[in-house]
Design an enzyme around this catalytic site. Sequence first.
Site, PDB file in Angstrom:
ATOM      1  N   GLU A   1      -9.868   4.083  18.627  1.00  0.00           N
ATOM      2  CA  GLU A   1      -8.516   3.542  18.876  1.00  0.00           C
ATOM      3  C   GLU A   1      -7.316   4.638  19.357  1.00  0.00           C
ATOM      4  OE1 GLU A   1      -6.977   1.056  15.526  1.00  0.00           O
ATOM      5  OE2 GLU A   1      -8.818   0.214  15.333  1.00  0.00           O
ATOM      6  N   SER A   2      -8.024   5.306  20.340  1.00  0.00           N
ATOM      7  CA  SER A   2      -7.050   6.390  21.009  1.00  0.00           C
ATOM      8  C   SER A   2      -6.010   5.839  21.904  1.00  0.00           C
ATOM      9  CB  SER A   2      -7.991   7.083  22.141  1.00  0.00           C
ATOM     10  OG  SER A   2      -8.993   7.761  21.430  1.00  0.00           O
TER      11      SER A   2
ATOM     12  N   ASP B   1       2.094  -3.697  23.951  1.00  0.00           N
ATOM     13  CA  ASP B   1       1.905  -5.333  23.974  1.00  0.00           C
ATOM     14  C   ASP B   1       2.940  -5.832  25.036  1.00  0.00           C
ATOM     15  OD1 ASP B   1      -0.393  -5.403  22.202  1.00  0.00           O
ATOM     16  OD2 ASP B   1       1.125  -5.601  20.532  1.00  0.00           O
TER      17      ASP B   1
ATOM     18  N   TYR C   1      -7.401 -12.789  11.071  1.00  0.00           N
ATOM     19  CA  TYR C   1      -6.512 -13.806  10.225  1.00  0.00           C
ATOM     20  C   TYR C   1      -7.261 -14.660   9.413  1.00  0.00           C
ATOM     21  CZ  TYR C   1      -2.631 -11.983  12.979  1.00  0.00           C
ATOM     22  OH  TYR C   1      -1.635 -10.868  13.732  1.00  0.00           O
TER      23      TYR C   1
ATOM     24  N   HIS D   1      -7.586  -8.114   9.712  1.00  0.00           N
ATOM     25  CA  HIS D   1      -6.560  -7.678  10.495  1.00  0.00           C
ATOM     26  C   HIS D   1      -6.510  -8.235  11.877  1.00  0.00           C
ATOM     27  CE1 HIS D   1      -3.525  -4.647  11.983  1.00  0.00           C
ATOM     28  NE2 HIS D   1      -4.513  -4.360  13.054  1.00  0.00           N
TER      29      HIS D   1
ATOM     30  N   HIS E   1       2.072  -1.357  10.857  1.00  0.00           N
ATOM     31  CA  HIS E   1       1.316  -0.227  11.040  1.00  0.00           C
ATOM     32  C   HIS E   1       1.378   0.363   9.531  1.00  0.00           C
ATOM     33  CE1 HIS E   1      -0.705   2.512  14.044  1.00  0.00           C
ATOM     34  NE2 HIS E   1      -1.227   1.194  14.012  1.00  0.00           N
TER      35      HIS E   1
ATOM     36  N   ASN F   1       2.406 -11.406  13.427  1.00  0.00           N
ATOM     37  CA  ASN F   1       1.418 -10.326  12.866  1.00  0.00           C
ATOM     38  C   ASN F   1       1.133 -10.750  11.337  1.00  0.00           C
ATOM     39  OD1 ASN F   1      -0.293  -7.875  13.033  1.00  0.00           O
ATOM     40  ND2 ASN F   1       1.183  -7.614  11.486  1.00  0.00           N
TER      41      ASN F   1
END
Length: 732
Positions: free
Chosen positions: A312-313, A116, A37, A34, A94, A531
């Site tokens: 990952e809050s 982002d 890559y 993830h 996601h 992505n």
Amino acid sequence: MSLSDPDRDLVVEELGREPTPAEAALFENLWSEHCAYRSSRPLLGAFDSEDERVIVGPGDDAAVVALPEYDAGDAADADVENAETYITMGIESHNHPSYVDPFDGAATGVGGIVRDTLSMGAYPIALTDSLYFGEFDREHSRYLFEGVVEGISHYGNCIGVPTVGGSVDFHEDYEGNPLVNVSCVGLVDADRMITAVAQEAGNKLVLVGNSTGRDGLGGASFASEDLSEDAETEDRPAVQVGDPYTEKLLIEANEELIDESLVESARDLGAAGLGGASSELVAKGGLGADIELSEVHEREPNMSALEYLLAESQERMCYEVRPENVERVAEIAEKFDLGCSVIGEVTEGNYTCTFEGETVVDVDAEFLGEGAPMNDLPHEDPTAPKRDLPDADLAEAFQTVVSAPSTASKRWVYRQYDHEVGVRTSVAPGDDAAVMAIRETESEASPGVGLALSAGAAPNWTEAAPYEGARAVALENATNLAAKGAAPLAAVDCLNGGNPEKPDVYGAFKGIVDGLADMCADLDVPVVGGNVSLYNDSPTGPIPPTPTLAMTGTKPGYDAPPLSVEPEGELLLVGDLAAGDDSAARLGGSEFLAQLGGTDRFPELPDEPAAVVSALAAVADRDGTLAVHDISHGGLAVALAEMVTDEAGLDVSLPDADDSIAALFHEQPGRALVQTTEPDAVAEAFEGVAPVTKMGEATDDGRLSIEAGETTILTDADAIADWRAVIERELD
């Protein structure tokens, strides 16, 4: 979570010792598929990302592209060299989280791609979402579909960023692994842009936003594994929980921080949490950091060092700030009721983290971020299917294809999105492409820039022919933009595939990468970021290779022809009525075959796709053009049905079609229907580029009549309304 033996050996060799538990967890997440890559990066060099329009290309949180300046509204006189207004482009997946928890998984996907955008100093102005689910008639698919759409609409509507486009497809191979791909476009002036590259040792690292909890632990590694049968329960802790109201405050606080030039660089906290964001930030600048984890503002007691690093809050940003500006940053955070912690500083040494007096991480930041070895995986090239077509009644096939969930109206989806917030949306969802008004580019000499957006893929196409299907996806998105009069500007991609360790799966994935890259090069469209999401496998099998493309285009001004016809003017087909190397059109990858069974080779594509797109954009902007609609999913049949309204119908005849089924249902992209009062001018514009065929006339009765040889398909307004309500009839 566990670090594989080969990776552990490499880490031990580099460190000269065994990694601490926190270091091992960091490497396991940042070296995951993830984040690193490892299987896809060897292929991504196929994309051309360099162009005079590209200010920041792949590798940052989002790409930055200069908008052209149009002199007196002349599209041929566009100036990029002196542009002062930029857009940012980003796309994210996601997928696994949206299977486990469709609402929060999709919502936090929106939140992540918006942050982002903030990382580049930009203000988010538009979202698109491309969604892929199992067969619509399955209860579980509908459950995921409803939850994902609700999550996207809730988050996007609450933060005040319009969702203006995207796509929805249903295919049996997404049943155990849906895809949720979200893209965002932001707006930034040239002098306000920042990046995720740390600037100078001695600057402080400041964490601003929500407090840190234990949600989303190990999300990066979770996204790099096949989904198990128990994923919906066992993997729920790896799914983040979003708070859009805090994100809205963060958006406005970020804008004020940029206004006052308080930020040197920034990174949003997404995959691998604080550890990922802070280490990547300093690594990009060839620097290190000293971080004290106990300084992180938290919402749960007794958290461990590993939890601080990897949680990952959501709704958190890491800023590099000069020491003299830290107090002002804290004041702005307090103004917007956001947490603020000075967690450390940029150094010229290693990336180190301490907790309760103990050094828990001490590694080279570049090795942590870039040291993962790439995978050299075997691949098998897909084989072309043989021709095996079903016997079908033309009228029944028409009814079946136009009412299929993948080709039916997506009104149920986009009516839940606030697409008008921000008052920029000139062409709304439901058309070929959205158009946003960039009024900041207006002047006495220029009408301003209309920014067109198109996003999506076509799993039937890329399943049938990964390489040609991906080329077709790129061409279709460009055609969508051209149908609104826009010239393509740039693109970002979200490359979704199954388990790359399977040679046939990796071969198909390689095909979509090469196909997308080749067509974007042919169209002169730089691919500026993207992505990759692999390991989209479940007990039901791998997903189809799915190359979602989000493409932007520009035009002078904000007006564009609609896709709906008016009760006047001629209807012309631009492009082939049949498309193949023999007398029959190829139906491979079509919704016709998906619904009725059978196989066939994929249609051939136009020889000069860039010329087709350029000519269509010019025709769309002519005064005599009343409507333009691209022909893609569902072929000519669906395109015709979508153009009819209650006030205006169509009377169409297929001229000299040897095979009416093939003519109506093949899905060669790069074609369009044009309603015009200037048919000769349209034919002249496409001379030597593509054939132009008169299809019929508009009427004022709201009916669609298609004469195909000895068969006439006649539908009234009630039947058309029934097709368009396929999805909402089942869900409302």
